[in-house]
Design a protein around this motif. Structure first.
Motif, short mmCIF file in Angstrom:
data_model
loop_
_atom_site.label_atom_id
_atom_site.label_comp_id
_atom_site.label_asym_id
_atom_site.label_seq_id
_atom_site.Cartn_x
_atom_site.Cartn_y
_atom_site.Cartn_z
N ASN A 448 0.80 -1.23 0.00
CA ASN A 448 0.00 0.00 0.00
C ASN A 448 0.83 1.28 0.00
O ASN A 448 0.28 2.38 0.05
CB ASN A 448 -0.95 0.01 1.21
CG ASN A 448 -0.21 -0.06 2.54
OD1 ASN A 448 1.01 0.03 2.60
ND2 ASN A 448 -0.97 -0.24 3.61
N VAL A 453 2.82 1.54 10.27
CA VAL A 453 1.60 0.80 10.60
C VAL A 453 1.04 1.42 11.88
O VAL A 453 1.61 1.23 12.96
CB VAL A 453 1.88 -0.71 10.79
CG1 VAL A 453 0.59 -1.45 11.09
CG2 VAL A 453 2.57 -1.27 9.55
N LYS A 455 -1.76 1.01 13.71
CA LYS A 455 -2.87 0.30 14.34
C LYS A 455 -2.32 -0.68 15.37
O LYS A 455 -1.13 -0.99 15.37
CB LYS A 455 -3.69 -0.47 13.29
CG LYS A 455 -4.37 0.42 12.26
CD LYS A 455 -5.17 -0.43 11.28
CE LYS A 455 -5.87 0.46 10.24
NZ LYS A 455 -6.66 -0.34 9.27
N SER A 475 -1.92 -6.39 11.79
CA SER A 475 -2.52 -5.10 12.11
C SER A 475 -4.02 -5.28 12.28
O SER A 475 -4.68 -5.90 11.44
CB SER A 475 -2.21 -4.09 11.00
OG SER A 475 -2.74 -2.83 11.30
N ASP A 478 -6.95 -5.06 9.49
CA ASP A 478 -6.25 -4.78 8.23
C ASP A 478 -5.68 -6.08 7.70
O ASP A 478 -4.84 -6.72 8.35
CB ASP A 478 -5.14 -3.76 8.48
CG ASP A 478 -4.50 -3.26 7.19
OD1 ASP A 478 -4.74 -3.85 6.13
OD2 ASP A 478 -3.74 -2.27 7.26
N GLU A 479 -6.13 -6.50 6.54
CA GLU A 479 -5.67 -7.75 5.94
C GLU A 479 -4.38 -7.58 5.13
O GLU A 479 -3.88 -8.53 4.55
CB GLU A 479 -6.76 -8.34 5.04
CG GLU A 479 -8.02 -8.73 5.78
CD GLU A 479 -7.77 -9.78 6.85
OE1 GLU A 479 -6.94 -10.69 6.59
OE2 GLU A 479 -8.37 -9.69 7.94
N THR A 480 -3.84 -6.36 5.08
CA THR A 480 -2.61 -6.12 4.34
C THR A 480 -1.48 -6.97 4.92
O THR A 480 -1.32 -7.02 6.14
CB THR A 480 -2.21 -4.64 4.38
OG1 THR A 480 -3.29 -3.85 3.91
CG2 THR A 480 -0.97 -4.40 3.54
#
Length: 486
Positions: A448, A453, A455, A475, A478-480
């Motif tokens: 991204n 990060v 979170k 995170s 967040d699925e990143t």
């Protein structure tokens, strides 16, 4: 006929601690807090021939602390090992095989509860426990904030009364035994409440821990207090009271009798070291002797080269420090943050870093020591620290050495505000040259393009058969797939 005494009930535990690798054995300790004076039964451990006897550590307000020390034989591959009492509960752990690649989890702020988080919610502990069922971590590394020091201090009426006095009165007032008892009892009770939550308790009983304390375990911003306040008798007493409970619960030992993995011969700091074949972990205590003007004492500086030499046969050293070695310099951000409502704590954290002006000379000295050791031995060093609630990574390159810094987000407390996160994102985008011939970069995550990060979450670390370290940030919401191979 003699009346049989009741069996003790478990108030907390087991808390499992890693003590190191010795030959083909995995050394562990299990701590229990029991209600009652009855000595518990011996512990039974799979693979350990003889029952493990209890060792009484101390008692606090009729609650007795017992510890069991044992060494589990290691097979070729990972082994599921059960341990427990003959007629009572039992627990399971994963003992790495002699040829297994280490799998670690790193958490920060696991006991720090912010105002926007319910005290009984457990934060992301349930998610971490669920992940352990599939990733089967060998060790759980804690980077600070295992107990909420601010909440402990808030439970002391005598401390509140002291804070309400004039600066002159505060400076002259002694640290009374009554205040010490209030703080130690508050710390003891809060540990039982926080660590007794189901998901927290199961995790601490299932993964051996290595814990490193920092400011949050005492008071937020402890390392950046004005000298007059930091040197007052009451503030020093607060630190000693916190140190007692930290030693007991985060190391599973009394202050005067630390385990063998505690490397400070003077028993002053809580530094722990673990050479494990090709991998090493050094949890460097930068809290105990830290002041506004120094990170480490001259005594620790004198011992550091010898401590590093214990890892000279390792391919990779994980260096845990309470504050990051590599972090974007804040410039005027710290001063601006200090003026914003509710941001004083964040401002203190930003001005109490290794690269802060007051510590920069020490930082250069430390980097010279680390990079020199890495060049001489071929051992790669990766620094592991909390990032003030922010996750991410930085890399220092130069002189034939590449040193990475991994930042762990907070597990339970809310992350910094969006404003702070965006400001740090902008700072991280700037390349730096902090040392002659060296560059410091914060690479964007390819998924991204973000560098920070912001979170809640945790960090997983796994080595592969080629010695490469794979870091992955989880995170919240967040699925990143934030990942880095080193």
């Amino acid at each position: 006929m003699a009346r049989r005494r009741a069996e003790p009930s478990i108030l907390l535990g087991p808390i499992l601690y890693f003590r190191g690798e010795q030959r083909d054995r995995w050394w562990l300790s299990a701590l229990f807090v029991l209600d009652g004076e009855v000595e518990p039964d011996d512990l039974r451990v799979d693979g350990v021939t003889l029952p493990v006897p209890p060792r009484h550590l101390t008692v606090w307000r009729h609650r007795h602390i017992w510890r069991f020390d044992f060494a589990v034989p290691r097979g070729v591959q990972d082994t599921d090992v059960a341990y427990g009492f003959p007629d009572g509960p039992s627990w399971n752990i994963v003992v790495p095989g002699r040829f297994s690649c280490p799998r670690l989890a790193f958490v920060c702020g696991g006991g720090t509860i912010g105002s926007t988080v319910e005290a009984g919610s457990g934060g992301l502990w349930p998610a971490l426990l669920a992940r352990h069922a599939t990733e089967r971590h060998h060790l759980l590394l804690h980077g600070g904030g295992q107990i909420d020091g601010n909440a402990v201090a808030a439970e002391s009426p005598r401390l509140a009364a002291w804070r309400g006095q004039s600066e002159r009165s505060r400076a002259s007032q002694p640290f009374s035994p009554a205040m010490a008892e209030e703080l130690m009892t508050a710390g003891f009770d809060r540990t039982l409440r926080q660590w007794g939550q189901s998901s927290v308790a199961q995790t601490l009983a299932s993964i051996p821990s290595v814990m490193l304390w920092d400011d949050a375990d005492i008071l937020d911003g402890w390392g950046n207090l004005p000298d007059a306040e930091a040197l007052s008798k009451v503030m020093r007493g607060i630190g000693m009271a916190a140190r007692r409970n930290v030693s007991l619960f985060q190391m599973g030992a009394l202050t005067e009798s630390p385990p063998d993995c505690a490397w400070d011969p003077a028993r002053t700091t809580l530094t722990q070291g673990f050479p494990m074949g090709e991998t090493g972990v050094l949890a460097l205590d930068t809290r105990t002797e830290r002041t506004r003007g120094r990170m480490l004492s001259d005594r620790i500086w004198a011992m550091l080269p010898g401590w590093l030499d214990r890892f000279q046969d390792c391919r990779h050293l994980i260096l845990m420090t309470g504050t990051p070695l590599l972090f974007p310099t804040g410039g005027g951000l710290g001063r601006l943050t200090a003026w914003l409502p509710g941001m004083a704590g964040q401002a203190r954290r930003m001005t109490d870093q290794w690269r802060s002006p007051g510590h920069h000379a020490e930082w250069e000295r430390f980097m010279e020591l680390l990079t020199g050791f890495s060049r001489r031995t071929g051992c790669r060093i990766t620094a592991l620290s909390g990032g003030g609630g922010l996750g991410g990574r930085m890399v220092l390159r130069g002189g034939g050495v590449e040193l990475w810094q991994l930042l762990g987000p907070t597990l339970t407390a809310p992350p910094p505000t969006r404003w702070v996160a965006e400001a740090m994102e902008r700072l991280a985008a700037r390349g730096e040259s902090p040392l002659p011939g060296h560059s410091l970069d914060t690479p964007p995550f390819p998924e991204n393009g973000r560098r920070i990060v912001a979170k809640r979450g945790w960090l997983s670390l796994a080595f592969d058969g080629k010695g490469q370290l794979h870091a992955r940030w989880t995170s919240e919401g967040d699925e990143t797939r934030y990942a880095q191979a080193i």
